[in-house]
Design an enzyme around this catalytic site. Sequence first.
Site, PDB file in Angstrom:
ATOM      1  N   PRO A   2      42.652  31.205  33.258  1.00 17.39           N
ATOM      2  CA  PRO A   2      43.189  32.376  32.489  1.00 17.39           C
ATOM      3  C   PRO A   2      42.371  33.483  31.984  1.00 17.39           C
ATOM      4  CG  PRO A   2      43.812  30.414  31.488  1.00 17.39           C
ATOM      5  CD  PRO A   2      42.555  30.100  32.464  1.00 17.39           C
ATOM      6  N   GLU A   3      42.567  34.723  32.300  1.00 18.93           N
ATOM      7  CA  GLU A   3      42.099  35.912  31.862  1.00 18.93           C
ATOM      8  C   GLU A   3      42.622  36.672  30.946  1.00 18.93           C
ATOM      9  OE1 GLU A   3      39.314  37.602  34.672  1.00 18.93           O
ATOM     10  OE2 GLU A   3      39.290  35.793  35.833  1.00 18.93           O
ATOM     11  N   LYS A  51      40.647  36.923  25.112  1.00 17.12           N
ATOM     12  CA  LYS A  51      41.101  35.545  25.568  1.00 17.12           C
ATOM     13  C   LYS A  51      41.806  34.566  24.615  1.00 17.12           C
ATOM     14  CE  LYS A  51      37.970  35.147  28.665  1.00 17.12           C
ATOM     15  NZ  LYS A  51      37.361  34.582  30.091  1.00 17.12           N
ATOM     16  N   ARG A 256      28.604  31.117  35.640  1.00 18.41           N
ATOM     17  CA  ARG A 256      30.025  31.401  36.113  1.00 18.41           C
ATOM     18  C   ARG A 256      29.862  31.306  37.492  1.00 18.41           C
ATOM     19  NH1 ARG A 256      33.119  33.156  31.503  1.00 18.41           N
ATOM     20  NH2 ARG A 256      34.862  32.703  33.044  1.00 18.41           N
TER      21      ARG A 256
END
Length: 299
Positions: A2-3, A51, A256
């Site tokens: 989720p962003e 977020k 990431r």
Amino acid sequence: MPEGDVVRRTARRLHAALAGRDLLVSDLRWPDLATADLSGRRVLEVVSAGKHLLARLAATGGEEPLTLHSHLRMEGSWYVERSGSDGRGRRSASGVRAVLVTDAWTAVGHRLGMLDLVPTAAEVHLVGHLGPDVLGPGWDAAEAQRRLLADPARPVGEALLDQRVLAGVGTFYMAEACFLTGLSPWTPVGEVPDPGRLVALVHRLLHANAERTEQVTTGDLRRGRRNFVHARSGLPCLRCGTTVRVALIGPPSKERTAFSCPRCQPGPAPTDDGRPQAPLGARPRRTGPARAASGPARP
Ligand SMILES: [Zn+2]
């Protein structure tokens, strides 16, 4: 993963279901919170900050207003169902981390990455470090650009992912924004020709997707054509046909995945073995080149 756009939609859905209603039952399945009882408190609002999700609860019985803070991290979600309905089977019960019951709707937090209960006055300790919220009402592009350029040697992809720079950007929007501006994610931010354009693009991409469930950066809603490079390693670039690459980006232990097209995005890049890799946190695909992930392509 989720962003900011997903988190914002989640906040709206929770707000629509819970705001103005009293909690009849709460069940927080989280260390240190298991004995917290929120029943009797009215939900004032649910908002997103980058977020992060903030459910603000009214004062009760002389006790101060509280905020239930959650973060979805890799695979968390909140879903809403009619109170009294049997939602079992929709999600694994073992993944349930929070249940908030009102007379009409019940919100269930599933596989949440963080859960905190703090006085609303102390929210700043949870989200005060965040940079400008890309989807927030107080979006400040100039401040975001200032923070982006604060360390000129830092790879632009790493800076975009830093929530202290911009709140709400994850690996999807980072990869797509770098592609659309023709930048290798490893380009030092001090060498980005037009950082203002990059910041504006990130803002535009998140806004464009804030109201829909698909994340689209190509303008093409067809499956497999919705975005340029993210999670497309091993596949041909939609623009030039070169094989899309993936490598890790970021400081040790905080790496990431960064996807890019070496031809459309010239500039510094780690050497890698070109093996395809699914994004961190993604579920393995049954078919397709991204399945062959046998290890990260390290710089
Ligand atoms: Zn390309």
